[in-house]
Each structure stands twice: as C-alpha cells, then as structure tokens.
Design a protein around this motif. Structure first.
Motif, PDB file in Angstrom:
ATOM      1  N   ILE A 175       0.839  -1.207   0.000  1.00 54.72           N
ATOM      2  CA  ILE A 175       0.000   0.000   0.000  1.00 54.72           C
ATOM      3  C   ILE A 175       0.869   1.251   0.000  1.00 54.72           C
ATOM      4  CG2 ILE A 175      -1.740   1.278   1.299  1.00 54.72           C
ATOM      5  CD1 ILE A 175      -2.808  -1.383   2.286  1.00 54.72           C
ATOM      6  N   ALA A 176       1.995   1.192   0.719  1.00 58.62           N
ATOM      7  CA  ALA A 176       2.925   2.328   0.709  1.00 58.62           C
ATOM      8  C   ALA A 176       3.487   2.559  -0.691  1.00 58.62           C
ATOM      9  CB  ALA A 176       4.057   2.089   1.703  1.00 58.62           C
ATOM     10  N   LEU A 177       3.686   1.493  -1.431  1.00 60.95           N
ATOM     11  CA  LEU A 177       4.159   1.644  -2.818  1.00 60.95           C
ATOM     12  C   LEU A 177       3.098   2.317  -3.684  1.00 60.95           C
ATOM     13  CD1 LEU A 177       6.008  -1.758  -3.422  1.00 60.95           C
ATOM     14  CD2 LEU A 177       7.021   0.518  -3.197  1.00 60.95           C
ATOM     15  N   VAL A 178       1.824   2.099  -3.358  1.00 59.57           N
ATOM     16  CA  VAL A 178       0.749   2.810  -4.066  1.00 59.57           C
ATOM     17  C   VAL A 178       0.887   4.312  -3.830  1.00 59.57           C
ATOM     18  CG1 VAL A 178      -1.754   3.168  -4.192  1.00 59.57           C
ATOM     19  CG2 VAL A 178      -0.820   0.847  -3.983  1.00 59.57           C
ATOM     20  N   TYR A 179       1.170   4.674  -2.571  1.00 59.07           N
ATOM     21  CA  TYR A 179       1.383   6.087  -2.238  1.00 59.07           C
ATOM     22  C   TYR A 179       2.601   6.634  -2.972  1.00 59.07           C
ATOM     23  CZ  TYR A 179       2.831  10.106   0.595  1.00 59.07           C
ATOM     24  OH  TYR A 179       3.227  11.351   1.012  1.00 59.07           O
ATOM     25  N   ALA A 180       3.684   5.852  -3.024  1.00 60.72           N
ATOM     26  CA  ALA A 180       4.879   6.293  -3.754  1.00 60.72           C
ATOM     27  C   ALA A 180       4.568   6.450  -5.240  1.00 60.72           C
ATOM     28  CB  ALA A 180       6.012   5.299  -3.544  1.00 60.72           C
ATOM     29  N   GLY A 181       3.733   5.544  -5.765  1.00 67.80           N
ATOM     30  CA  GLY A 181       3.331   5.664  -7.160  1.00 67.80           C
ATOM     31  C   GLY A 181       2.534   6.921  -7.420  1.00 67.80           C
ATOM     32  N   TYR A 182       1.671   7.276  -6.453  1.00 67.83           N
ATOM     33  CA  TYR A 182       0.912   8.522  -6.579  1.00 67.83           C
ATOM     34  C   TYR A 182       1.856   9.718  -6.611  1.00 67.83           C
ATOM     35  CZ  TYR A 182      -1.590  12.625  -4.859  1.00 67.83           C
ATOM     36  OH  TYR A 182      -2.067  13.894  -4.688  1.00 67.83           O
ATOM     37  N   LYS A 183       2.836   9.732  -5.714  1.00 68.58           N
ATOM     38  CA  LYS A 183       3.799  10.830  -5.691  1.00 68.58           C
ATOM     39  C   LYS A 183       4.607  10.881  -6.982  1.00 68.58           C
ATOM     40  CE  LYS A 183       3.182  12.884  -1.743  1.00 68.58           C
ATOM     41  NZ  LYS A 183       2.803  14.317  -1.683  1.00 68.58           N
ATOM     42  N   LEU A 184       4.895   9.718  -7.544  1.00 66.26           N
ATOM     43  CA  LEU A 184       5.610   9.682  -8.822  1.00 66.26           C
ATOM     44  C   LEU A 184       4.746  10.283  -9.933  1.00 66.26           C
ATOM     45  CD1 LEU A 184       8.132   8.775 -10.350  1.00 66.26           C
ATOM     46  CD2 LEU A 184       7.036   6.551 -10.677  1.00 66.26           C
ATOM     47  N   ALA A 185       3.434   9.997  -9.867  1.00 68.28           N
ATOM     48  CA  ALA A 185       2.526  10.596 -10.853  1.00 68.28           C
ATOM     49  C   ALA A 185       2.503  12.113 -10.716  1.00 68.28           C
ATOM     50  CB  ALA A 185       1.116  10.019 -10.678  1.00 68.28           C
ATOM     51  N   VAL A 186       2.546  12.603  -9.470  1.00 68.88           N
ATOM     52  CA  VAL A 186       2.610  14.048  -9.246  1.00 68.88           C
ATOM     53  C   VAL A 186       3.890  14.607  -9.845  1.00 68.88           C
ATOM     54  CG1 VAL A 186       2.778  15.851  -7.482  1.00 68.88           C
ATOM     55  CG2 VAL A 186       1.192  13.942  -7.167  1.00 68.88           C
ATOM     56  N   LEU A 187       4.990  13.894  -9.648  1.00 69.26           N
ATOM     57  CA  LEU A 187       6.284  14.348 -10.175  1.00 69.26           C
ATOM     58  C   LEU A 187       6.268  14.409 -11.697  1.00 69.26           C
ATOM     59  CD1 LEU A 187       9.263  15.066  -9.751  1.00 69.26           C
ATOM     60  CD2 LEU A 187       9.767  12.613  -9.706  1.00 69.26           C
ATOM     61  N   VAL A 188       5.726  13.373 -12.333  1.00 70.76           N
ATOM     62  CA  VAL A 188       5.662  13.359 -13.807  1.00 70.76           C
ATOM     63  C   VAL A 188       4.770  14.491 -14.303  1.00 70.76           C
ATOM     64  CG1 VAL A 188       4.881  12.027 -15.804  1.00 70.76           C
ATOM     65  CG2 VAL A 188       6.140  10.891 -13.960  1.00 70.76           C
ATOM     66  N   SER A 189       3.647  14.695 -13.588  1.00 72.75           N
ATOM     67  CA  SER A 189       2.730  15.764 -13.974  1.00 72.75           C
ATOM     68  C   SER A 189       3.414  17.124 -13.898  1.00 72.75           C
ATOM     69  CB  SER A 189       1.498  15.739 -13.070  1.00 72.75           C
ATOM     70  OG  SER A 189       0.641  16.815 -13.347  1.00 72.75           O
ATOM     71  N   LEU A 190       4.207  17.333 -12.855  1.00 68.62           N
ATOM     72  CA  LEU A 190       4.929  18.594 -12.714  1.00 68.62           C
ATOM     73  C   LEU A 190       6.016  18.724 -13.773  1.00 68.62           C
ATOM     74  CD1 LEU A 190       5.337  18.820  -8.831  1.00 68.62           C
ATOM     75  CD2 LEU A 190       3.945  20.304 -10.278  1.00 68.62           C
ATOM     76  N   GLY A 191       6.704  17.606 -14.028  1.00 70.13           N
ATOM     77  CA  GLY A 191       7.794  17.656 -15.003  1.00 70.13           C
ATOM     78  C   GLY A 191       7.309  17.978 -16.397  1.00 70.13           C
ATOM     79  N   LEU A 192       6.114  17.485 -16.738  1.00 71.76           N
ATOM     80  CA  LEU A 192       5.565  17.745 -18.063  1.00 71.76           C
ATOM     81  C   LEU A 192       4.707  19.006 -18.103  1.00 71.76           C
ATOM     82  CD1 LEU A 192       4.541  14.106 -19.088  1.00 71.76           C
ATOM     83  CD2 LEU A 192       6.623  15.372 -19.709  1.00 71.76           C
ATOM     84  N   GLY A 193       4.546  19.625 -16.932  1.00 74.12           N
ATOM     85  CA  GLY A 193       3.746  20.844 -16.877  1.00 74.12           C
ATOM     86  C   GLY A 193       2.269  20.616 -17.062  1.00 74.12           C
ATOM     87  N   LEU A 194       1.785  19.404 -16.785  1.00 79.67           N
ATOM     88  CA  LEU A 194       0.381  19.095 -17.016  1.00 79.67           C
ATOM     89  C   LEU A 194      -0.509  19.503 -15.845  1.00 79.67           C
ATOM     90  CD1 LEU A 194       0.810  15.533 -18.573  1.00 79.67           C
ATOM     91  CD2 LEU A 194       0.541  17.727 -19.764  1.00 79.67           C
ATOM     92  N   ARG A 195       0.045  19.413 -14.616  1.00 82.20           N
ATOM     93  CA  ARG A 195      -0.698  19.730 -13.394  1.00 82.20           C
ATOM     94  C   ARG A 195      -2.015  18.946 -13.318  1.00 82.20           C
ATOM     95  NH1 ARG A 195       1.119  23.728 -10.306  1.00 82.20           N
ATOM     96  NH2 ARG A 195       2.789  25.080 -11.131  1.00 82.20           N
TER      97      ARG A 195
END
Length: 392
Positions: A175-195
């Motif tokens: 379940i913690a890896l699910v949370y890490a995956g969510y944070k990774l999605a936030v990071l990708v969203s920020l990196g691509l400027g998609l928000r």
C-alpha cells in the motif's frame, strides 16, 4: 478525520513511551529502534489531521507537508533498523543502520533546503519536483528493502505471530508503494507541466480522489506496518499467560494419579513438594517434574503390569483412538498399583503403550498423561464407590 488521526497519534505515542521507558533493564534488542518507529508513526498520523496541519501552518506556511514527509521517511528508516537488528548479526546490523541513518539525514536535509527554496520562490513547481524526487527515491528504496526482508523472514520463521505480523507489514509496504506511485505521478505531472494532480489541495474526505492516495493510503500503510511489527510483542505475553494457565491446570489435573503413584513408590518424588506451593510461579518446572515422576512411577510398576488386564481393556475400548489407548493404560496402571500393594507380580508383563512411546516432548507427554489421568480418575471414583473392584 481529526479524531481518527489524532487518536491514532496519541495511541502510538503512548506505545512508543511504554516501549522505551517501560521495558525495564536490560532492554531487549531493537528497543530504541522500535520506539523511534512508533514515535515516527505517531508524528505521521498527527500530520494528516487537519487540526494539526492548521496549527503548524499558522506558524510556518505549508510546513505540514514537510513534517509529514520527514515523519514518513523516519518511520521507514526505523522499520529498517528494527528489521536489521532482529534478523542480522549485531555488527552487520549496526553497519547497515548507520548507512540508512546517513542517507535519511542527507535526504531530510535536502528536502528541508528545497522546501525553504520553494517557499522563497513562491512554491516553484520545478523546486517542488526536485523535492518530490528526493522523497520518492528514499521512500521507495526503504519500502522495497523492507518488503523483501519481510517476505523472506516470513517464510523461515517458526512463530505464527511473527509470520502473520511480517505478512501484515508486507501488505502495508504494498500500500505504501501505491502512495509512492501517486507521488511519482505528481512528479511526472509537474515535469511535463500538465498539473493533472492537485497535490497541494487540502483533503476533507478519506475516500475522495486524490485524498485516497495522498492521505488514506499512507495512513493505512503506516497502520498495517506498525500492527505487523508490534503484533509479536503484543501476542507474546498473551501466549505466555495461556501457557502458564495450561501448565497450572495440567499440574493439578495430574494430581490424583501422581498421588497414588507417589504413595505406592515414594522414591519417584524428585524433591519434597509443598501441597500449598504456588504452581503458577514456576509452572513449567513443576509440571515437568510431575510428568517425569509419573513416568518413573509407571516404569517402576512394570513387573506388576498384567498382560491379561491389558488385553481385556483393549477389547473394551477403541485403541485406535488416543482416548481409548489412554483408558487401556489407565486400567493397566490401576491394576498394577493394586498388585504392587499386594506384592503380587504379573504372570505375564504387559507391553509398553505405543501411544506413550510416540510422545517426544513435554507438551506431548503431558497431553498423553492427561488422557491417562482422566481415565484413571474415572476408574478411581468407581473404585471408591465399589471397593471390591480394586485388585479383583
């Protein structure tokens, strides 16, 4: 949400205080690491509460996120420290713990620096992305490290409470890896400027997106890991209390058989026994002594054990079941005691019980003798009502 998260934080803080201050001396291995783990989890739960968030952010804007993330990393580090100290040699465990502490300190220092820069630069997405990268990297590394250890140790441990606890903690890691995956999605969203993920939004529900990923999943992961790691410590005193109660009850249940054997063959008694002694004080020793004395008494009765009585009893009871075999043994012992008192040796000696020979440890021996003692007591009561049966 305040009641849930602050309540769990207080409970975990109390558990941390007991673990560190109430364990006595010498302290068992992993005491300080477990205390740090529970304390970190308490801070993590508190940081999820809106009341705590509003209080700290009234002093430093947006600092609740930093505190929550640092508490999560501290808890992950403490989990690894507990695992290392319990599963590795002391020297190797200390080496690995030191490396993880250096990495944790470096990561939290970097996150604090980036958080400060982010606030100065009016919450710059680029700085926040680097902050997230540091957080996710260490958290993911720690989760995977502990997950592998938990799965490996759960396969080799003999204690069921440890095995269940490790598997529960492993589920928490997933379940913690699910949370890490969510944070990774936030990071990708920020990196691509998609928000696409509003990470800075406050949560008012535990089941609404994205709060189910940003708050519920880490809280559930913390709860499962904490529960899994503390389960053996919680169940151990319960299992010990149950064991002592069983030993005390068994000691008393074997009393009538032991009394008759000791009266007929006093030399089997290993040491003077006070009838009023507290069997719960050293129940394991007292039970073991009683089992040994009964076994010695039955062995001493061998010349008086009648094959004729044994065969007659085998026809009356189902010897294919343990209770039936115990009833046969009880009948043989009862008649052997009567023969020993009369000084009458058996014409043909009965063969030893196969069920008794199959028992290889104290608990198995005790369980067998309890069946024999129960059957013997039934016959003993019958003999008291019909005295003519004894020695017939």
């Amino acid at each position: 949400m305040n009641a849930i998260f602050l309540g769990m934080a207080c409970l975990l803080a109390g558990a941390a205080g007991y673990w560190v201050l109430g364990r006595g001396t010498p302290r068992p291995t992993g005491t300080w690491a477990t205390g740090a783990l529970l304390g970190s989890f308490a801070l993590a739960f508190a940081s999820y509460a809106p009341l705590f968030e509003d209080a700290v952010e009234a002093v430093v804007p947006h600092v609740a996120r930093l505190l929550s993330n640092c508490a999560s990393l501290a808890a992950a580090t403490a989990v690894l420290a507990v695992s290392f100290q319990l599963n590795l040699e002391p020297t190797e465990a200390q080496r690995r713990v030191r490396l993880r502490l250096v990495l944790f300190a470096t990561t939290t220092l970097g996150m604090t620096t980036l958080f400060t820069c982010e606030q100065v630069m009016h919450r710059s997405p680029q700085v926040y992305a680097i902050y997230l990268l540091l957080f996710i990297s260490y958290l993911g590394f720690a989760i995977v490290d502990f997950l592998l250890q938990a799965v490996r140790q759960s396969k080799s441990t003999r204690r069921s409470s440890v095995r269940v606890g490790l598997r529960t903690a492993a589920v928490g890691c997933v379940i913690a890896l699910v949370y890490a995956g969510y944070k990774l999605a936030v990071l990708v969203s920020l990196g691509l400027g998609l928000r696409l993920v509003p990470d800075h939004a406050k949560c008012s529900s535990l089941v609404a997106a994205p709060c189910v990923f940003s708050v519920t999943s880490p809280a559930l992961a913390v709860l499962l890991i904490c529960l899994g790691l503390t389960l053996p410590a919680v169940t151990y005193p319960i299992s010990q209390a149950r064991r002592r109660r069983w030993e005390t009850q068994s000691f008393e249940a074997l009393g009538p058989l032991w009394q008759d054997l000791a009266a007929a063959i006093p030399e089997i008694v290993l040491s003077p026994s006070d009838p009023a002694e507290d069997t719960s004080a050293d129940s394991d020793f007292l039970l073991q002594r009683r089992v040994i004395e009964i076994g010695d008494g039955i062995l001493a009765l061998r010349p008086y054990r009648s094959r004729r009585v044994q065969e007659a009893a085998q026809k009356a009871f189902d010897v294919g079941r343990a209770k039936g075999a115990a009833a046969v043994e009880a009948a043989v012992v009862r008649e052997a005691l009567a023969a020993a008192k009369a000084g009458r040796f058996a014409d043909e000696v009965a063969v030893p019980s196969a069920e008794a020979a199959a028992r290889k440890d104290l608990r198995a021996d005790t369980e067998w003798l309890l069946l024999v003692a129960n059957a013997y007591q039934v016959e003993r009561v019958a003999d008291d009502n019909h005295p003519g049966r004894v020695g017939a």
